[in-house]
Design a protein around this motif. Structure first.
Motif, mmCIF file in Angstrom:
data_model
loop_
_atom_site.group_PDB
_atom_site.id
_atom_site.type_symbol
_atom_site.label_atom_id
_atom_site.label_comp_id
_atom_site.label_asym_id
_atom_site.label_seq_id
_atom_site.Cartn_x
_atom_site.Cartn_y
_atom_site.Cartn_z
ATOM 1 N N ARG A 1 -7.400 4.800 16.973
ATOM 2 C CA ARG A 1 -8.054 4.279 15.770
ATOM 3 C C ARG A 1 -7.141 4.430 14.563
ATOM 4 N N SER A 2 -6.718 5.684 14.372
ATOM 5 C CA SER A 2 -5.997 6.015 13.154
ATOM 6 C C SER A 2 -4.623 5.349 13.138
ATOM 7 N N THR B 1 2.077 -5.635 7.345
ATOM 8 C CA THR B 1 1.850 -6.804 6.492
ATOM 9 C C THR B 1 3.015 -7.019 5.540
ATOM 10 N N ARG B 2 3.855 -6.012 5.390
ATOM 11 C CA ARG B 2 5.000 -6.165 4.488
ATOM 12 C C ARG B 2 6.325 -5.902 5.207
ATOM 13 N N VAL C 1 -8.997 0.424 5.698
ATOM 14 C CA VAL C 1 -9.730 0.492 6.958
ATOM 15 C C VAL C 1 -9.104 1.561 7.862
ATOM 16 N N ALA C 2 -7.773 1.599 7.889
ATOM 17 C CA ALA C 2 -7.092 2.621 8.688
ATOM 18 C C ALA C 2 -7.465 4.020 8.196
ATOM 19 N N GLU C 3 -7.429 4.210 6.889
ATOM 20 C CA GLU C 3 -7.785 5.516 6.335
ATOM 21 C C GLU C 3 -9.233 5.873 6.663
ATOM 22 N N MET D 1 -4.502 0.801 13.241
ATOM 23 C CA MET D 1 -4.748 0.058 12.018
ATOM 24 C C MET D 1 -3.690 0.367 10.960
ATOM 25 N N ALA D 2 -3.222 1.583 10.947
ATOM 26 C CA ALA D 2 -2.229 1.952 9.933
ATOM 27 C C ALA D 2 -0.935 1.168 10.113
ATOM 28 N N ARG E 1 -4.087 -8.465 2.042
ATOM 29 C CA ARG E 1 -3.544 -8.092 3.348
ATOM 30 C C ARG E 1 -3.208 -6.614 3.381
ATOM 31 N N SER E 2 -2.380 -6.228 2.404
ATOM 32 C CA SER E 2 -1.834 -4.884 2.405
ATOM 33 C C SER E 2 -2.915 -3.840 2.169
ATOM 34 N N ALA F 1 -1.446 -2.317 9.066
ATOM 35 C CA ALA F 1 -1.425 -2.420 7.606
ATOM 36 C C ALA F 1 0.017 -2.411 7.093
ATOM 37 N N GLU F 2 0.809 -1.502 7.608
ATOM 38 C CA GLU F 2 2.209 -1.440 7.182
ATOM 39 C C GLU F 2 2.944 -2.725 7.518
ATOM 40 N N THR G 1 -10.868 5.503 9.182
ATOM 41 C CA THR G 1 -11.173 5.994 10.530
ATOM 42 C C THR G 1 -11.334 7.505 10.555
ATOM 43 N N ARG G 2 -10.897 8.173 9.485
ATOM 44 C CA ARG G 2 -11.041 9.621 9.437
ATOM 45 C C ARG G 2 -11.845 10.070 8.216
ATOM 46 N N ARG H 1 -15.479 5.021 4.678
ATOM 47 C CA ARG H 1 -15.980 3.948 5.518
ATOM 48 C C ARG H 1 -17.244 3.353 4.886
ATOM 49 N N SER I 1 -2.212 9.337 7.745
ATOM 50 C CA SER I 1 -1.657 9.571 6.417
ATOM 51 C C SER I 1 -1.209 11.009 6.213
ATOM 52 N N LEU J 1 -14.276 -0.606 14.250
ATOM 53 C CA LEU J 1 -13.634 0.081 13.121
ATOM 54 C C LEU J 1 -14.201 -0.299 11.760
ATOM 55 N N TRP K 1 0.798 -1.225 0.000
ATOM 56 C CA TRP K 1 0.000 0.000 0.000
ATOM 57 C C TRP K 1 0.835 1.283 0.000
ATOM 58 N N SER K 2 1.755 1.371 0.915
ATOM 59 C CA SER K 2 2.387 2.680 1.153
ATOM 60 C C SER K 2 3.344 3.070 0.038
ATOM 61 N N MET L 1 -6.324 -3.604 5.187
ATOM 62 C CA MET L 1 -6.112 -2.908 6.451
ATOM 63 C C MET L 1 -5.807 -1.431 6.238
ATOM 64 N N ALA L 2 -5.109 -1.128 5.163
ATOM 65 C CA ALA L 2 -4.770 0.265 4.905
ATOM 66 C C ALA L 2 -6.019 1.105 4.678
#
Lengths: 207, 207, 207, 207
Positions: free
Chosen positions: B105-106, B116-117, A112-114, B109-110, A105-106, B113-114, A116-117, A122, B36, B179, A35-36, A109-110
DNA sequence: CTTTAACCGAGACGGTACGTCGCGTCTTGTA
DNA sequence: TACAAGACGCGACGTACCGTCTCGGTTAAAG
C-alpha cells in the motif's frame, strides 16, 4: 490588568487573504517542484507569508496539499449531453483534464500514498476531494432513468452499492490510465471505456 | 536485478546476499514506518550493510522501493477456476490481498506519485511492476475464448486496445476501492465488480 | 557484512583543521557581532563548515565560546621585571590588554553569566580559563621570596588560601575596572593598584 | 524609574501597578529560568499583562533586567560597626548576600556582558546599579578618618582616584570570588580580604 | 601464491529542510 | 489613550537525512 474576556473573539483576527495566497502558492510549487521537493518554507515565501503563519493553519504538508488539490476538483460537474453514454464520456474527459494538470497529478497520488498510514488524512481526503464527486454518479443515474436508459431502482441497498462500485470503476480506471499506464485519456479511449462500462465484456465492441 | 558485476573484471565481487537483505529490510521498514519516514540509513542498518553499499546499487529511495515492491507483485497468477467470471474474481481477490499488505500500500502509491515527475521512474515501474501482470488479461481472454465465453479476435489493433482497457479498469477499480474509498475488496464486491465488467451497466444486476 | 571492528578507530577521522577554523571564526564573530548576536549557523558559515560539524564537537554556544576565549588567555605569562611590584604591574597590563579585545570582553562575561546556572559550564570555565592562570600568582610569590621581598611560607594551608585570595583580588579588580567601571587599565592605574596591594590602605599612597 | 506618563496628556493613564508587577515577575523568572531562558512573553504572562504593555515601558530585555536587578542592590548600606575593618567586613558580607540570590547572579553578569557592546546600556547600569553604591566607600573613609584610622585627604584628585580604586578592588574581588572561583564569601574570607586590603601583601597575615 | 582492484564497515562531511520558539510589531475590541 | 489578546513577519534554533567522501581492512579472480 483587568481583562475578563467578554465574548467570542479576542485579538487580531486571522488574515483571510493569507489562506488564499498560501493555497495558490502551494499549487504553483506543486507545478514547479512536485510533491517531494515542495517545502513549506518555500510555499510560505511564495505566498508572502511567514512559515509560522502556515503552521498555525495547517498541521503539515499533507493537509495543506489536500486543501490545495481539493479546489481543483471542486469544479467538476455533469453537463447534460443528451444520453448516458455522452454524459459519461463528458465527465471522464473533464476528470482527465484535471489529472493532466501537474499540480493535481503530483499532489493527489502523494497524499493518497501518505493516507495509507494515516486514518485522519484518509478521512480528510475523502471528505474534501472524493465524496463531493459522488453526486455525479447519482445525478447521471437519475437522469438516465428519466430518459428510460436505465431501469428504476428497486432495492435501496443495492442501489447504493452499485453507485459506489461505478464510482470506483470510473475514477480508478481513469486514474490508472492517466498516471500508471501513462497513456492519454482522449476521446477514443473515453468512448471505448464508456462502451465497456455500459455493455460489458460479453457484448463485443462494434468498432 | 539491477547490478551484476561486469564480466571479466578483477576485484572482489559484490555480495549477492546484500541485495536480498536490503530488499527485505526495505519492505520491513515500509511496514513499520511507511514510505515517507523510511530512510536509507535505517534500511542499511536493518540490512547490516553500510550506506555506501546501498548507494552503489540503487540510485535512491524511489528505485529501491520499486524493486522491493515489485517482488510482492511477482507472485500473481491466474488459476483456472472454470469460468471467465470465476477467473476474474480470483485474480481480483489475489490483487486485493497484496494491496492489503502495508508494504505494498505504502510503497506502491508513493512511487507512482513520484513517477508523475520522473519519466525514467515511470518506465521502471511499468517494466518491473505493471507490464509483468498484463499477461493475466491475455491469458484470461484466451482461456475464455477457448471455452467459448468470448468471441475470437478479429482486429489485432482493437484486440490490444481492449486488453489495455480491461487492465486499466480492473487494476484501477481495485486500487481505488482499496486505497481511496478504503472499503474492503471482499468476495461480495469482487462478484459485483465482475458482473458489471462482464454484463455492463445496462444489463442490470440480478441480485 | 563480515565486520568485527578490529581495534580503535573506524570510519573517517574528524578534520583537525575544522576545529581551528571554527574557533577562529567564533572569535571573529564575537568581534563583529558580540555574544548575543552570534549564531552558530553564522560561525559555521564563516568557518566554511556545516552546522552539523559544529554541533558534533560542541554542545552549544557556551562551550564553543569558552574554548574560543580560552585560547586568548593561554598566552599570559609572568616576565621577570626585577621586582614584585614591577612583576604585578606587568601582568596586570597584560591581562588588561586581553580584556581590551572585543572578543574577550564580550565572550568572557557572557559565559560567566551563563555559568551561574550551569555547574558543568562553571567547571569548564575554571578548567580552561581560570585555573591555568593561577601559576602566575605562585611563580610571582616564589620569585619575590627568592628576592627577599616576601617572607617564606610557614603554614601550607594559609599559603594556598592567600594565593587564592590574591588571585581573586587581582583578577576581580582588573575586570571590574575594565568592564564595569569602564575606565582604562593603564600604567597609572596599574601602579596605584599595585601599591595598594603591596602596602594596604593604611600605608597611604606616596604620590 | 524609566517611564512616567507625560504631563498634561489626555487619555487613559498608565497603570502604576503594572510596573511593580512586571519587575517582580522579571525577578521571579530570573530565579526560575535564568537570564538566557527568560522571555518577555513569559514575563508579561507572569505579570498578568499584555506584551504590548511591557514594550511600551521598556526597550527590551536588557533594560528591563537592569531595572529589576537594581532594586536588589538598592538596599545596601554601611552600618557603623566601630572600626574600619569591621565596616568593610560588614559591607562585603552584605554584598555577598545579594550575589547569592539567583536573580542577582544571573541577571547582573548578563547585563554587564551585554553592556560591553552597548554604551547606553553600560551607562544605565552604572547609573542604576553601580554609582549608587560608591557612597559606601566615601562614607567608610570619612568615618575612618573621623576615628583616626586613616589620615585626612590632602589632594582632592588623588582622593577621588583612590576611592574609585578601592571600589573596584572590593566589588571586583567579591564578584570574582563568588561567581568565577565559585567559593563562599564567608566570614573567614571576608576577614582575610579585609586584612589584605588594609595592610597589604608585605605586612604578612597574622593568622 | 601473490598481486591487485573492487569491495565492504564505519562514520565524518557539506548541505537542506524541518518544526518550534521568541522577538518586536500590528490589529482587533473593550474600558 | 491604555490595555488584553493574539496574529503577523522574521530569524535562529537544534535535529534528521541526504548523498559524498575518506578511512582501514577484506576478498576473490588474474597474473
Amino acid at each position: 490588568m483587568q481583562s475578563r474576556t467578554p465574548v467570542g473573539r479576542a485579538g487580531r483576527p486571522r488574515s483571510a487573504a493569507a489562506d488564499t495566497a498560501i493555497l495558490a502558492a502551494t499549487r504553483q510549487a506543486l507545478v514547479e517542484l512536485g510533491w517531494s521537493k515542495l517545502t513549506l518554507g518555500d510555499v510560505a515565501t511564495r505566498a508572502g507569508v511567514a512559515k509560522t503563519t502556515l503552521y498555525r493553519r495547517w498541521a503539515g504538508k499533507n493537509e495543506l496539499v489536500v486543501d490545495a488539490v481539493a479546489e481543483l476538483f471542486a469544479e467538476l460537474e455533469l453537463p447534460d449531453r443528451g444520453s448516458l453514454a455522452a454524459d459519461i464520456e463528458g465527465v471522464v474527459l473533464q476528470f482527465a483534464a484535471i489529472l493532466a494538470l501537474p499540480e493535481a497529478r503530483s499532489g493527489l497520488m502523494a497524499v493518497v500514498a501518505e493516507s495509507t498510514r494515516d486514518e485522519a488524512l484518509r478521512a480528510r481526503i475523502r471528505a474534501s476531494i472524493v465524496e463531493p464527486q459522488k453526486h455525479l454518479v447519482l445525478e447521471g443515474r437519475t437522469r438516465a432513468q428519466t430518459r428510460g436508459e436505465l431501469p428504476p431502482e428497486t432495492d435501496p441497498d443495492s442501489s447504493a452499492r452499485t453507485a459506489e462500485l461505478i464510482f470506483d470503476v470510473i475514477a480508478g480506471a481513469v486514474v490508472h490510465r492517466a498516471l500508471v499506464s501513462s497513456e492519454p485519456v482522449d476521446m477514443d479511449w473515453s468512448r471505448d471505456f464508456t462502451r465497456l462500462l455500459l455493455n460489458g465484456l460479453t457484448s463485443p465492441p462494434t468498432t
